[in-house]
Design a protein around this motif. Structure first.
Motif, PDB file in Angstrom:
ATOM      1  N   ILE A   2      23.564 -50.092  40.612  1.00  0.00           N
ATOM      2  CA  ILE A   2      24.583 -49.097  40.920  1.00  0.00           C
ATOM      3  C   ILE A   2      25.742 -49.789  41.638  1.00  0.00           C
ATOM      4  CG2 ILE A   2      25.065 -46.928  42.129  1.00  0.00           C
ATOM      5  CD1 ILE A   2      22.884 -46.775  39.907  1.00  0.00           C
ATOM      6  N   ALA A  48      26.679 -46.666  36.810  1.00  0.00           N
ATOM      7  CA  ALA A  48      25.323 -47.084  36.449  1.00  0.00           C
ATOM      8  C   ALA A  48      25.325 -47.342  34.959  1.00  0.00           C
ATOM      9  CB  ALA A  48      24.306 -46.008  36.809  1.00  0.00           C
ATOM     10  N   HIS A  76      20.980 -39.237  35.555  1.00  0.00           N
ATOM     11  CA  HIS A  76      20.986 -40.339  36.524  1.00  0.00           C
ATOM     12  C   HIS A  76      20.400 -39.928  37.880  1.00  0.00           C
ATOM     13  CE1 HIS A  76      23.210 -43.260  34.130  1.00  0.00           C
ATOM     14  NE2 HIS A  76      23.996 -42.277  33.734  1.00  0.00           N
ATOM     15  N   ARG A  77      19.908 -38.713  37.982  1.00  0.00           N
ATOM     16  CA  ARG A  77      19.372 -38.253  39.269  1.00  0.00           C
ATOM     17  C   ARG A  77      18.034 -38.914  39.581  1.00  0.00           C
ATOM     18  NH1 ARG A  77      21.166 -31.949  38.555  1.00  0.00           N
ATOM     19  NH2 ARG A  77      23.386 -32.380  38.815  1.00  0.00           N
ATOM     20  N   ARG A  78      17.681 -38.841  40.847  1.00  0.00           N
ATOM     21  CA  ARG A  78      16.425 -39.404  41.368  1.00  0.00           C
ATOM     22  C   ARG A  78      16.419 -40.934  41.330  1.00  0.00           C
ATOM     23  NH1 ARG A  78      15.483 -35.285  44.058  1.00  0.00           N
ATOM     24  NH2 ARG A  78      14.680 -33.449  43.035  1.00  0.00           N
ATOM     25  N   ARG A  79      17.613 -41.528  41.398  1.00  0.00           N
ATOM     26  CA  ARG A  79      17.735 -42.983  41.435  1.00  0.00           C
ATOM     27  C   ARG A  79      18.421 -43.446  42.721  1.00  0.00           C
ATOM     28  NH1 ARG A  79      20.449 -44.584  35.829  1.00  0.00           N
ATOM     29  NH2 ARG A  79      20.419 -46.609  36.826  1.00  0.00           N
TER      30      ARG A  79
END
Length: 133
Positions: A2, A48, A76-79
């Motif tokens: 990221i 990302a 892209h969540r939970r990263r």
């Protein structure tokens, strides 16, 4: 990996897509241009896999910082992207000498409230008043 960086106008369409995917209202170009004359370093995007995956807009009035429009594309969540965006924004607030940061969470957004509380933001019993001009 990221990468967090300052928004550039070439990011606008990708940021609009993030807001749309997250169900957020789009900030029109004219309104965003006015915001960017004040503190452009507080509008951040997260990249990302060469895509704009998340965005956060902050503002500082010389007394308080405000976090506005944090959004991450659902895929892209939970990263950790949202946390990285907020962390970088807080770092930039500190560089400006900002002593306190505020934000608004809708009362029915339980997941959002949990997220912010995990980062140390505490609910306040303030009453929000607004007036369209």
């Amino acid at each position: 990996m990221i990468q967090i960086r300052q928004f550039g106008w070439s990011d606008y369409d990708a940021v609009v897509a993030v807001w749309a995917a997250a169900g957020r209202e789009v900030v029109p170009r004219a309104e965003l241009a006015a915001k960017l004359t004040r503190d452009p370093e507080l509008f951040l995007v997260a990249e990302a896999d060469a895509d704009v995956a998340g965005v956060v807009m902050g503002t500082y009035d010389g007394r308080r910082g405000w976090i506005l429009r944090l959004a991450v594309r659902p895929e892209h969540r939970r990263r950790g992207i949202a946390g990285q965006l907020v962390g970088e924004l807080e770092r930039r607030f500190r560089l400006l000498g900002c002593p306190r940061v505020n934000l608004l969470v809708m009362p029915d957004n339980e997941a959002g409230l949990r997220f912010w509380q995990a980062l140390g933001y505490l609910p306040m019993p303030d009453v929000l008043c607004t007036k369209p001009l």
